[in-house]
Design an enzyme around this catalytic site. Sequence first.
Site, PDB file in Angstrom:
ATOM      1  N   ARG A 131       0.816  -1.238   0.000  1.00 52.91           N
ATOM      2  CA  ARG A 131       0.000   0.000   0.000  1.00 52.91           C
ATOM      3  C   ARG A 131       0.841   1.276   0.000  1.00 52.91           C
ATOM      4  O   ARG A 131       0.386   2.337   0.398  1.00 52.91           O
ATOM      5  CB  ARG A 131      -0.977   0.016   1.173  1.00 52.91           C
ATOM      6  N   LYS A 153       3.705  11.524 -11.219  1.00 57.93           N
ATOM      7  CA  LYS A 153       2.892  10.669 -12.102  1.00 57.93           C
ATOM      8  C   LYS A 153       3.633   9.350 -12.273  1.00 57.93           C
ATOM      9  O   LYS A 153       4.796   9.334 -12.704  1.00 57.93           O
ATOM     10  CB  LYS A 153       2.697  11.316 -13.473  1.00 57.93           C
ATOM     11  N   GLU A 195      11.330  19.209 -23.992  1.00 61.58           N
ATOM     12  CA  GLU A 195      10.607  19.547 -22.757  1.00 61.58           C
ATOM     13  C   GLU A 195      11.203  20.804 -22.106  1.00 61.58           C
ATOM     14  O   GLU A 195      10.487  21.594 -21.497  1.00 61.58           O
ATOM     15  CB  GLU A 195      10.628  18.363 -21.772  1.00 61.58           C
ATOM     16  N   LYS A 237       8.491  23.073 -13.222  1.00 64.49           N
ATOM     17  CA  LYS A 237       7.538  21.965 -13.078  1.00 64.49           C
ATOM     18  C   LYS A 237       7.040  21.891 -11.633  1.00 64.49           C
ATOM     19  O   LYS A 237       5.840  21.675 -11.394  1.00 64.49           O
ATOM     20  CB  LYS A 237       8.161  20.632 -13.515  1.00 64.49           C
ATOM     21  N   GLU A 247      -3.634  17.353 -11.663  1.00 64.28           N
ATOM     22  CA  GLU A 247      -4.045  17.797 -13.007  1.00 64.28           C
ATOM     23  C   GLU A 247      -5.553  17.969 -13.130  1.00 64.28           C
ATOM     24  O   GLU A 247      -6.192  17.476 -14.058  1.00 64.28           O
ATOM     25  CB  GLU A 247      -3.527  16.827 -14.082  1.00 64.28           C
ATOM     26  N   ARG A 251      -2.222  22.153 -14.280  1.00 67.18           N
ATOM     27  CA  ARG A 251      -1.105  21.259 -14.646  1.00 67.18           C
ATOM     28  C   ARG A 251      -1.156  20.878 -16.134  1.00 67.18           C
ATOM     29  O   ARG A 251      -0.140  20.549 -16.727  1.00 67.18           O
ATOM     30  CB  ARG A 251      -1.111  20.005 -13.753  1.00 67.18           C
ATOM     31  N   ASN A 255       1.007  20.160 -21.069  1.00 63.48           N
ATOM     32  CA  ASN A 255       0.711  19.450 -22.317  1.00 63.48           C
ATOM     33  C   ASN A 255       0.939  20.322 -23.549  1.00 63.48           C
ATOM     34  O   ASN A 255       0.586  19.917 -24.659  1.00 63.48           O
ATOM     35  CB  ASN A 255      -0.742  18.956 -22.324  1.00 63.48           C
ATOM     36  N   HIS A 258       1.826  18.761 -26.753  1.00 62.25           N
ATOM     37  CA  HIS A 258       1.628  17.319 -26.595  1.00 62.25           C
ATOM     38  C   HIS A 258       0.375  16.808 -27.296  1.00 62.25           C
ATOM     39  O   HIS A 258       0.283  15.616 -27.576  1.00 62.25           O
ATOM     40  CB  HIS A 258       1.590  16.940 -25.110  1.00 62.25           C
ATOM     41  N   HIS A 262       1.363  13.766 -29.211  1.00 69.59           N
ATOM     42  CA  HIS A 262       0.847  12.428 -28.868  1.00 69.59           C
ATOM     43  C   HIS A 262       0.151  11.789 -30.066  1.00 69.59           C
ATOM     44  O   HIS A 262       0.316  10.596 -30.339  1.00 69.59           O
ATOM     45  CB  HIS A 262      -0.165  12.511 -27.717  1.00 69.59           C
ATOM     46  N   HIS A 275       9.511  10.521 -28.133  1.00 71.03           N
ATOM     47  CA  HIS A 275       8.471  11.405 -27.601  1.00 71.03           C
ATOM     48  C   HIS A 275       8.829  12.889 -27.802  1.00 71.03           C
ATOM     49  O   HIS A 275       8.020  13.672 -28.310  1.00 71.03           O
ATOM     50  CB  HIS A 275       8.273  11.074 -26.114  1.00 71.03           C
TER      51      HIS A 275
HETATM   52  P1  NAD Z   1      13.593   5.622 -21.624  1.00 68.92           P
HETATM   53  O1  NAD Z   1      13.386   5.471 -20.189  1.00 68.92           O
HETATM   54  O2  NAD Z   1      13.127   4.527 -22.525  1.00 68.92           O
HETATM   55  O3  NAD Z   1      15.137   5.882 -21.908  1.00 68.92           O
HETATM   56  C1  NAD Z   1      15.594   6.049 -23.227  1.00 68.92           C
HETATM   57  C2  NAD Z   1      16.776   5.122 -23.522  1.00 68.92           C
HETATM   58  O4  NAD Z   1      17.948   5.647 -22.909  1.00 68.92           O
HETATM   59  C3  NAD Z   1      16.618   3.714 -22.980  1.00 68.92           C
HETATM   60  O5  NAD Z   1      17.143   2.805 -23.907  1.00 68.92           O
HETATM   61  C4  NAD Z   1      17.470   3.735 -21.711  1.00 68.92           C
HETATM   62  O6  NAD Z   1      17.943   2.457 -21.337  1.00 68.92           O
HETATM   63  C5  NAD Z   1      18.598   4.625 -22.143  1.00 68.92           C
HETATM   64  N1  NAD Z   1      19.311   5.331 -21.085  1.00 68.92           N
HETATM   65  C6  NAD Z   1      18.784   5.903 -19.984  1.00 68.92           C
HETATM   66  N2  NAD Z   1      19.716   6.618 -19.345  1.00 68.92           N
HETATM   67  C7  NAD Z   1      20.858   6.461 -20.037  1.00 68.92           C
HETATM   68  C8  NAD Z   1      22.178   6.987 -19.881  1.00 68.92           C
HETATM   69  N3  NAD Z   1      22.472   7.866 -18.921  1.00 68.92           N
HETATM   70  N4  NAD Z   1      23.120   6.602 -20.768  1.00 68.92           N
HETATM   71  C9  NAD Z   1      22.795   5.758 -21.807  1.00 68.92           C
HETATM   72  N5  NAD Z   1      21.574   5.271 -22.034  1.00 68.92           N
HETATM   73  C10 NAD Z   1      20.615   5.646 -21.152  1.00 68.92           C
HETATM   74  O7  NAD Z   1      12.912   6.955 -22.190  1.00 68.92           O
HETATM   75  P2  NAD Z   1      12.642   8.388 -21.533  1.00 68.92           P
HETATM   76  O8  NAD Z   1      12.535   9.312 -22.675  1.00 68.92           O
HETATM   77  O9  NAD Z   1      13.590   8.690 -20.441  1.00 68.92           O
HETATM   78  O10 NAD Z   1      11.216   8.209 -20.845  1.00 68.92           O
HETATM   79  C11 NAD Z   1      10.052   7.966 -21.595  1.00 68.92           C
HETATM   80  C12 NAD Z   1       8.969   7.521 -20.657  1.00 68.92           C
HETATM   81  O11 NAD Z   1       8.712   8.548 -19.713  1.00 68.92           O
HETATM   82  C13 NAD Z   1       7.638   7.189 -21.339  1.00 68.92           C
HETATM   83  O12 NAD Z   1       7.174   5.967 -20.862  1.00 68.92           O
HETATM   84  C14 NAD Z   1       6.736   8.326 -20.887  1.00 68.92           C
HETATM   85  O13 NAD Z   1       5.390   7.921 -20.799  1.00 68.92           O
HETATM   86  C15 NAD Z   1       7.310   8.648 -19.538  1.00 68.92           C
HETATM   87  N6  NAD Z   1       7.011  10.012 -19.065  1.00 68.92           N
HETATM   88  C16 NAD Z   1       6.496  10.123 -17.828  1.00 68.92           C
HETATM   89  C17 NAD Z   1       6.224  11.383 -17.321  1.00 68.92           C
HETATM   90  C18 NAD Z   1       5.712  11.523 -15.919  1.00 68.92           C
HETATM   91  O14 NAD Z   1       5.371  12.637 -15.524  1.00 68.92           O
HETATM   92  N7  NAD Z   1       5.710  10.468 -15.138  1.00 68.92           N
HETATM   93  C19 NAD Z   1       6.483  12.523 -18.085  1.00 68.92           C
HETATM   94  C20 NAD Z   1       7.019  12.357 -19.360  1.00 68.92           C
HETATM   95  C21 NAD Z   1       7.290  11.095 -19.838  1.00 68.92           C
HETATM   96  N1  GLY Z   2       4.499  15.283 -18.062  1.00 69.76           N
HETATM   97  C1  GLY Z   2       3.315  15.982 -17.700  1.00 69.76           C
HETATM   98  C2  GLY Z   2       3.042  16.011 -16.233  1.00 69.76           C
HETATM   99  O1  GLY Z   2       3.820  15.568 -15.433  1.00 69.76           O
HETATM  100  O2  GLY Z   2       2.003  16.457 -15.851  1.00 69.76           O
END
Ligand code: NAD
Ligand code: GLY
Length: 368
Positions: A131, A153, A195, A237, A247, A251, A255, A258, A262, A275
């Site tokens: 939990r 998130k 971003e 942020k 949101e 918040r 977007n 986006h 998206h 992305h």
């Molecule tokens: P990712 O986590 O897939 O990383 C991209 C690539 O880089 C992967 O292959 C990873 O293994 C590699 N990598 C990571 N750090 C590295 C480093 N220092 N050196 C070498 N390689 C490295 O992609 P991302 O762009 O970081 O994240 C995308 C995800 O984030 C999506 O799932 C998206 O939905 C999510 N997201 C979440 C939020 C939120 O608020 N929670 C906001 C935006 C995006």
């Molecule tokens: N990436 C959008 C948010 O965190 O709200």
Amino acid sequence: MSDSPPGIDLMQTLTVNLGDRSYPIYVGDGILSKAGDFLQRAGLRGKVAVITNPTVAQLYLDTVHESLSGAGFDVTPVLVPDGEQHKDLRSLSVIYDRLIAERLERQSCVLALGGGVVGDLAGFAAATFLRGIAYVQLPTTLLAQVDSSVGGKTGVNHQEGKNLVGAFYQPRLVLIDVAVLQSLPRREFIAGLAEVIKYGVIEDPALFKLLEEEIGKLTSLDRALLTQVIATSCAIKAKIVEQDERENDYRAVLNFGHTVGHALEAATHYQKYLHGEAVGIGMAQAAAISAQQGFCDQRSLERIRKLIKKAGLPLEIPREVSMQNLIQSMEMDKKSAGGKIKFVICTGIGKTRFHALSPGEILTALGA
Ligand code: NAD
Ligand code: GLY
């Protein structure tokens, strides 16, 4: 700040103020090797499950493991496969299995070592295991450092759509080491810049101007500049999340770019664009719509387009993407209500407003 360990160059500290769920973000050069000290000083003790993937583990797990063990933590590494397709219930189940097998308790914690995929997965595991146990974000991509590690998130994808299962659950601590960006593939770094540009457009003319002047230095990974720009992005942020954590309203300004971004990712089956690249196009198009609707002046539109291009991001929707597909993807967007999308309009650099538009109106505004 007085309770931070010594020996971190140029460190910046900020706080996300959310009452009893407030937490610090540390940004600096070399934080990774001091992770144990930071966790200890945050009051964490005992068992830590480090969730990561093989790519990041190979680069950084030993350093983090050593630092945590040195600070007295009992460390369990948990590896999930690399890639967005593994941000799913199956990986979550693997994580739960390990947390149970290693007998993590309420007082134990999870540390997410990786990009947004690992961060979202680990955060949701922490939100739901027993939990809710504490978790720490140690983001290693630029996107994760300026966006996904801050704001709480968490979640996983479902076969019917991205991020359909999740929770708002804030971390206890965010540790951002700019040095890890050295190993990040350049394409991923540039995608993360989208971003950062977004924060300048929606909130901060000074950040936008700094990016216009120094984007070359930033893409050369100047660590002092990276620290400054990442800390500024996180502060923006944090301020938005503090106003509207779940949101319900403001918040959604995050977007910006986006809606089209998206839709473009979905219409190209998540294969063509990272992305941030889709967000680059989405921001250029959102700025064009803002000008077309009479909200944004031509000079601001030109500056936005120029900066996106200078960063190395794409600007245009490719011809082969069918407008019908884009409409369908926008209609599926879980953030649309009553057929209208709360579209983020830019009214100048650093200024925004919301404007309800249907997917059809968006495409008409795009001149499609
Ligand atoms: P990712 O986590 O897939 O990383 C991209 C690539 O880089 C992967 O292959 C990873 O293994 C590699 N990598 C990571 N750090 C590295 C480093 N220092 N050196 C070498 N390689 C490295 O992609 P991302 O762009 O970081 O994240 C995308 C995800 O984030 C999506 O799932 C998206 O939905 C999510 N997201 C979440 C939020 C939120 O608020 N929670 C906001 C935006 C995006
Ligand atoms: N990436 C959008 C948010 O965190 O709200």
